[in-house]
Design a protein around this motif. Structure first.
Motif, short mmCIF file in Angstrom:
data_model
loop_
_atom_site.label_atom_id
_atom_site.label_comp_id
_atom_site.label_asym_id
_atom_site.label_seq_id
_atom_site.Cartn_x
_atom_site.Cartn_y
_atom_site.Cartn_z
N ARG A 1 0.84 -1.19 0.00
CA ARG A 1 0.00 0.00 0.00
C ARG A 1 0.88 1.24 0.00
O ARG A 1 1.93 1.30 0.65
CB ARG A 1 -0.96 0.00 1.18
N ASP A 2 0.45 2.24 -0.75
CA ASP A 2 1.19 3.50 -0.88
C ASP A 2 0.17 4.62 -0.93
O ASP A 2 -0.36 4.94 -2.00
CB ASP A 2 2.05 3.48 -2.14
N GLY A 3 -0.14 5.19 0.24
CA GLY A 3 -1.16 6.22 0.28
C GLY A 3 -2.52 5.67 -0.12
O GLY A 3 -3.03 4.74 0.49
N GLN A 4 -3.08 6.22 -1.17
CA GLN A 4 -4.41 5.80 -1.64
C GLN A 4 -4.33 4.62 -2.59
O GLN A 4 -5.36 4.16 -3.09
CB GLN A 4 -5.10 6.96 -2.35
N GLU A 5 -3.14 4.11 -2.84
CA GLU A 5 -2.97 3.06 -3.86
C GLU A 5 -2.55 1.73 -3.23
O GLU A 5 -1.70 1.70 -2.33
CB GLU A 5 -1.91 3.49 -4.87
N ILE A 6 -3.16 0.66 -3.72
CA ILE A 6 -2.78 -0.70 -3.35
C ILE A 6 -2.26 -1.39 -4.60
O ILE A 6 -2.95 -1.44 -5.62
CB ILE A 6 -3.99 -1.50 -2.80
N HIS A 7 -1.05 -1.91 -4.52
CA HIS A 7 -0.43 -2.57 -5.67
C HIS A 7 -0.23 -4.06 -5.36
O HIS A 7 0.36 -4.41 -4.33
CB HIS A 7 0.93 -1.95 -6.00
N LEU A 8 -0.72 -4.92 -6.23
CA LEU A 8 -0.49 -6.36 -6.11
C LEU A 8 0.59 -6.74 -7.10
O LEU A 8 0.51 -6.41 -8.30
CB LEU A 8 -1.77 -7.14 -6.43
N THR A 9 1.62 -7.43 -6.62
CA THR A 9 2.69 -7.88 -7.52
C THR A 9 2.70 -9.38 -7.70
O THR A 9 3.33 -9.89 -8.64
CB THR A 9 4.07 -7.43 -7.00
N GLU A 10 2.00 -10.11 -6.82
CA GLU A 10 1.78 -11.54 -7.00
C GLU A 10 0.39 -11.88 -6.51
O GLU A 10 -0.07 -11.33 -5.50
CB GLU A 10 2.79 -12.39 -6.22
N ALA A 11 -0.27 -12.77 -7.22
CA ALA A 11 -1.59 -13.26 -6.79
C ALA A 11 -1.83 -14.59 -7.48
O ALA A 11 -2.36 -14.65 -8.58
CB ALA A 11 -2.68 -12.25 -7.15
N GLU A 12 -1.42 -15.64 -6.84
CA GLU A 12 -1.54 -16.99 -7.39
C GLU A 12 -2.48 -17.82 -6.53
O GLU A 12 -2.40 -17.79 -5.30
CB GLU A 12 -0.17 -17.69 -7.44
N GLY A 13 -3.36 -18.57 -7.17
CA GLY A 13 -4.25 -19.46 -6.45
C GLY A 13 -5.39 -18.76 -5.75
O GLY A 13 -6.02 -19.33 -4.86
N VAL A 14 -5.66 -17.51 -6.13
CA VAL A 14 -6.72 -16.71 -5.50
C VAL A 14 -7.61 -16.15 -6.60
O VAL A 14 -7.11 -15.58 -7.58
CB VAL A 14 -6.12 -15.55 -4.68
#
Length: 426
Positions: free
Chosen positions: A339-352
């Protein structure tokens, strides 16, 4: 006068907000008042209130704080009413299983609450009397300058006595009770264990990462567990240099190297302390006690900037400010979110398939839009409304004020063919 909540929920007329999800002040205030009335209608579980119409009303920041206080005090009252006997009897039950425990207080209770050190005994696949002796030894094995030193007796006598699925539930309930009934600081809960207890630390520290301020493994074996989820859990690893049974010594060195590499790649995480006691076998002559003051210097951050959540051993539905629906709580899945202020960044998302992102005003300004992206591709942008329903859902099963959130955003994770993070290999 019968409270409005006692029989049926009233029809709420909510003024249309200027931006979807933004609160209307009169409706927000009325929702909190209805929550107050519902709680005052009588003791009982808060779970049924999740489906009340007022629980879905967007709240102002000030009203969300009021609702948070009401929900927490109602929860604490229920714990004091329904669970005091568990602490008095010194036993936690899970179905037919029972986990006795003993604890000793050291020092003076700080204003913020006691530290809690959960210390797991050795033994394992052996007659009950062997594990009983190990438990008796663990009760006095270590001392702390300040805090509650608690030694549980494993509910079973199996080789994996400290990392069967019921342990997660029992430890969760124990911590939940002690926060209310003994004034434990939820941000200063520590896990440690020796031999088979060390096996348990290897397993439980990553899969219950959001509970721990730090963890210490003594003379155990990891049984192949991944330590990626330890990003926000300072981890002490100690073993005798001659402790060759099950290759504990060589495996410990390898795990120390692994933690070194993880920290080198991510200097903001993976705080660790590794000590191999050359010339010592399975017993380290209590020199390993240095891990306790080392752990005590750390406090948990319940809302870290980055969460690495890899499901191992026993799957969970949540970790820190991330969660999944029950059907997505599967072994081997991994999510990396920052999370960075108002932003959420996903860099991995496996099996979800679906990821739930929990938020509150510690993390972002919820009166402004927030965005969620994966690999630079947008998944959500808009207001994340504060609601009583989210407060209740995040309270249930945890009883941890630091993991109580006002808002929740659900995002659908693209499949492997369209997920940019997956195409780049994370």
């Amino acid at each position: 006068m019968v409270p409005r909540c006692a029989t049926a929920w009233p029809l709420l007329l909510i003024a249309a907000p200027t931006l979807a999800g933004q609160p209307d002040a009169p409706a927000s205030a009325d929702a909190v008042e209805q929550l107050r009335e519902a709680i005052g209608a009588g003791p009982g579980s808060l779970d049924h209130l999740v489906d009340a119409p007022f629980a879905r009303v967007p709240l102002t920041r000030a009203d969300a704080e009021k609702a948070r206080s009401l929900v927490w005090e109602a929860h604490a009252d229920r714990i004091r009413r329904d669970r005091a006997e568990e602490i008095q009897r010194r036993v936690i039950e899970d179905g037919e299983l029972a986990m006795p425990f003993s604890f000793t207080r050291f020092g003076e209770k700080p204003d913020r609450g006691w530290s809690l050190f959960i210390s797991m005994h050795g033994g394992g696949h052996a007659p009950a009397r062997v594990n009983d002796r190990q438990w008796e030894n663990q009760k006095t094995l270590y001392e702390v300058e300040e805090g509650i030193y608690l030694a549980p007796r494993a509910p079973t006598n199996t080789w994996n006595l400290w990392h069967e699925p019921h342990i997660d539930r029992m430890f969760g309930r124990l911590i939940e009770n002690l926060i209310v009934l003994e004034g434990v600081d939820p941000d200063r809960v520590y896990l440690l264990g020796y031999s088979a207890g060390g096996d348990g630390v290897y397993q439980l520290a990553p899969r219950m990462a959001d509970r721990w301020a730090a963890a210490a493994m003594m003379a155990g074996h990891p049984n192949g567990v991944s330590v990626r989820s330890l990003r926000n859990v300072p981890f002490a690893l100690q073993v005798g240099g001659d402790d060759s049974a099950y290759n504990r010594n060589t495996v410990a060195r390898a795990y120390g190297d692994r933690l070194d590499a993880l920290q080198a790649a991510d200097p903001g995480g993976y705080e660790h302390f590794v000590k191999i006691y050359e010339g010592k076998g399975h017993w380290m002559d209590r020199e390993d006690r240095v891990a306790l003051p080392w752990m005590a210097q750390f406090s948990r951050n319940p809302v870290p900037q980055t969460v690495i959540w890899e499901q191992t051993g026993t799957p969970h539905e949540r970790s820190y400010w991330l969660a999944v629906p029950p059907e997505d709580a599967t072994l081997g899945s991994i999510v990396v979110a920052t999370r960075d202020g108002q932003e959420i960044h996903l860099t991995e998302a496996e099996g979800v398939s679906t990821l739930l992102i929990r938020l509150d005003d510690r993390m972002a300004d919820l009166d402004r839009p927030i965005s969620v992206s994966i690999g630079g591709e947008p998944l959500f942008e808009g207001i994340a409304p504060r609601t009583i329903a989210t407060l209740l859902r995040t309270l249930a099963g945890r009883g941890d004020p630091g993991l109580l959130f006002d808002a929740e955003v659900a995002v659908t994770i693209p499949d492997s063919g369209t997920n940019p993070a997956r195409r780049r290999g994370g």
